[in-house]
Design a protein around this motif. Structure first.
Motif, mmCIF file in Angstrom:
data_model
loop_
_atom_site.group_PDB
_atom_site.id
_atom_site.type_symbol
_atom_site.label_atom_id
_atom_site.label_comp_id
_atom_site.label_asym_id
_atom_site.label_seq_id
_atom_site.Cartn_x
_atom_site.Cartn_y
_atom_site.Cartn_z
ATOM 1 N N ARG A 81 11.977 -37.878 8.307
ATOM 2 C CA ARG A 81 12.029 -38.721 7.207
ATOM 3 C C ARG A 81 12.183 -40.284 7.779
ATOM 4 O O ARG A 81 11.051 -41.304 7.032
ATOM 5 N N GLU A 82 12.919 -40.622 8.560
ATOM 6 C CA GLU A 82 13.143 -41.856 8.911
ATOM 7 C C GLU A 82 11.863 -42.372 9.830
ATOM 8 O O GLU A 82 11.534 -43.504 9.469
ATOM 9 N N ARG A 83 11.407 -41.526 10.533
ATOM 10 C CA ARG A 83 10.177 -41.811 11.337
ATOM 11 C C ARG A 83 8.870 -42.161 10.517
ATOM 12 O O ARG A 83 8.389 -43.194 10.775
ATOM 13 N N LYS A 84 8.893 -41.538 9.418
ATOM 14 C CA LYS A 84 7.747 -41.771 8.576
ATOM 15 C C LYS A 84 8.130 -42.979 7.626
ATOM 16 O O LYS A 84 7.195 -43.598 6.728
ATOM 17 N N GLY A 85 9.192 -43.439 7.841
ATOM 18 C CA GLY A 85 9.664 -44.688 6.752
ATOM 19 C C GLY A 85 9.889 -44.358 5.442
ATOM 20 O O GLY A 85 9.803 -45.239 4.599
ATOM 21 N N MET A 86 10.208 -42.937 5.302
ATOM 22 C CA MET A 86 10.476 -42.565 3.927
ATOM 23 C C MET A 86 11.888 -42.707 3.340
ATOM 24 O O MET A 86 12.794 -42.518 4.081
ATOM 25 N N SER A 87 12.070 -43.161 2.110
ATOM 26 C CA SER A 87 13.313 -43.218 1.932
ATOM 27 C C SER A 87 13.869 -41.614 1.178
ATOM 28 O O SER A 87 12.928 -40.714 0.999
ATOM 29 N N ILE A 88 15.003 -41.488 0.796
ATOM 30 C CA ILE A 88 15.619 -40.374 0.253
ATOM 31 C C ILE A 88 14.878 -40.069 -1.137
ATOM 32 O O ILE A 88 14.571 -39.074 -1.320
ATOM 33 N N ASP A 89 14.767 -41.258 -1.808
ATOM 34 C CA ASP A 89 14.028 -41.159 -3.164
ATOM 35 C C ASP A 89 12.615 -40.543 -3.171
ATOM 36 O O ASP A 89 12.169 -39.976 -3.646
ATOM 37 N N GLY A 90 11.999 -41.367 -1.857
ATOM 38 C CA GLY A 90 10.614 -40.924 -1.799
ATOM 39 C C GLY A 90 10.457 -39.404 -1.153
ATOM 40 O O GLY A 90 9.410 -38.773 -1.775
ATOM 41 N N LEU A 91 11.511 -38.930 -0.560
ATOM 42 C CA LEU A 91 11.475 -37.419 0.029
ATOM 43 C C LEU A 91 11.653 -36.550 -1.123
ATOM 44 O O LEU A 91 11.139 -35.643 -1.411
ATOM 45 N N ALA A 92 12.557 -37.105 -1.885
ATOM 46 C CA ALA A 92 13.030 -36.362 -3.228
ATOM 47 C C ALA A 92 11.708 -36.136 -4.134
ATOM 48 O O ALA A 92 11.308 -35.229 -4.740
ATOM 49 N N PHE A 93 11.017 -37.220 -4.314
ATOM 50 C CA PHE A 93 9.888 -37.274 -5.277
ATOM 51 C C PHE A 93 8.885 -36.131 -4.539
ATOM 52 O O PHE A 93 8.110 -35.559 -5.152
ATOM 53 N N ALA A 94 8.370 -36.599 -3.373
ATOM 54 C CA ALA A 94 7.420 -35.638 -2.585
ATOM 55 C C ALA A 94 7.847 -34.289 -2.568
ATOM 56 O O ALA A 94 6.780 -33.478 -2.608
ATOM 57 N N SER A 95 8.954 -33.838 -2.526
ATOM 58 C CA SER A 95 9.386 -32.367 -2.228
ATOM 59 C C SER A 95 9.722 -31.884 -3.704
ATOM 60 O O SER A 95 10.079 -30.477 -3.498
ATOM 61 N N SER A 96 9.865 -32.380 -4.715
ATOM 62 C CA SER A 96 10.651 -31.965 -5.788
ATOM 63 C C SER A 96 12.014 -31.278 -5.459
ATOM 64 O O SER A 96 12.465 -30.214 -6.025
ATOM 65 N N VAL A 97 12.791 -32.002 -4.548
ATOM 66 C CA VAL A 97 14.393 -31.547 -4.164
ATOM 67 C C VAL A 97 14.864 -32.748 -4.581
ATOM 68 O O VAL A 97 14.621 -33.849 -4.457
ATOM 69 N N SER A 98 16.160 -32.449 -5.195
ATOM 70 C CA SER A 98 16.876 -33.438 -5.806
ATOM 71 C C SER A 98 17.402 -34.491 -4.803
ATOM 72 O O SER A 98 17.839 -33.901 -3.644
ATOM 73 N N ARG A 99 17.832 -35.751 -5.087
ATOM 74 C CA ARG A 99 18.484 -36.679 -4.311
ATOM 75 C C ARG A 99 19.757 -35.971 -3.575
ATOM 76 O O ARG A 99 19.984 -36.102 -2.292
ATOM 77 N N ALA A 100 20.316 -35.354 -4.625
ATOM 78 C CA ALA A 100 21.649 -34.968 -4.181
ATOM 79 C C ALA A 100 21.716 -33.900 -3.123
ATOM 80 O O ALA A 100 22.550 -33.866 -2.213
ATOM 81 N N THR A 101 20.724 -32.849 -3.200
ATOM 82 C CA THR A 101 20.508 -31.971 -2.267
ATOM 83 C C THR A 101 20.057 -32.577 -1.105
ATOM 84 O O THR A 101 20.531 -31.854 0.120
ATOM 85 N N ILE A 102 19.238 -33.368 -0.937
ATOM 86 C CA ILE A 102 19.035 -34.097 0.415
ATOM 87 C C ILE A 102 20.183 -34.984 0.970
ATOM 88 O O ILE A 102 20.324 -34.665 2.272
#
Length: 66
Positions: free
Chosen positions: A11-32
Motif C-alpha cells: 500500500r505504501e509502495r504504491k502511494g495509496m492511503s488507507i482510505d484509497g485501499l478501503a475504497f479499492a478493496s471494499s474493506v472498511s478502514r477500521a478493518t485495514i
C-alpha cells in the motif's frame, strides 16, 4: 514478513492511503487499521486487499514465504 506487513508495505509502495485501499478493496478502514496493527483478518478481506494491490492472495502469500 507477515501478510499484514506485506499488505501495508505494498500500500505504501504504491502511494495509496488507507482510505484509497478501503475504497479499492471494499474493506472498511477500521478493518485495514486492525490488519496493519497485526490483527488477524478473515480470508475474504485478505483476498480483497491483495487483489486491490494487484496480487492474487496465493501470490501474496508466496511472497511472504507462506
Amino acid at each position: 514478513m507477515t501478510i499484514n506487513q506485506f499488505i501495508k508495505a505494498q500500500r505504501e509502495r504504491k502511494g495509496m492511503s488507507i482510505d484509497g485501499l478501503a475504497f479499492a478493496s471494499s474493506v472498511s478502514r477500521a478493518t485495514i487499521y486492525r490488519m496493519e496493527a497485526g490483527k488477524d483478518l478473515d480470508i475474504k478481506s485478505l483476498e480483497r486487499l491483495t487483489l486491490a494491490l494487484g496480487y492474487p492472495l496465493s501470490a501474496a502469500l508466496k511472497k511472504c514465504g507462506k
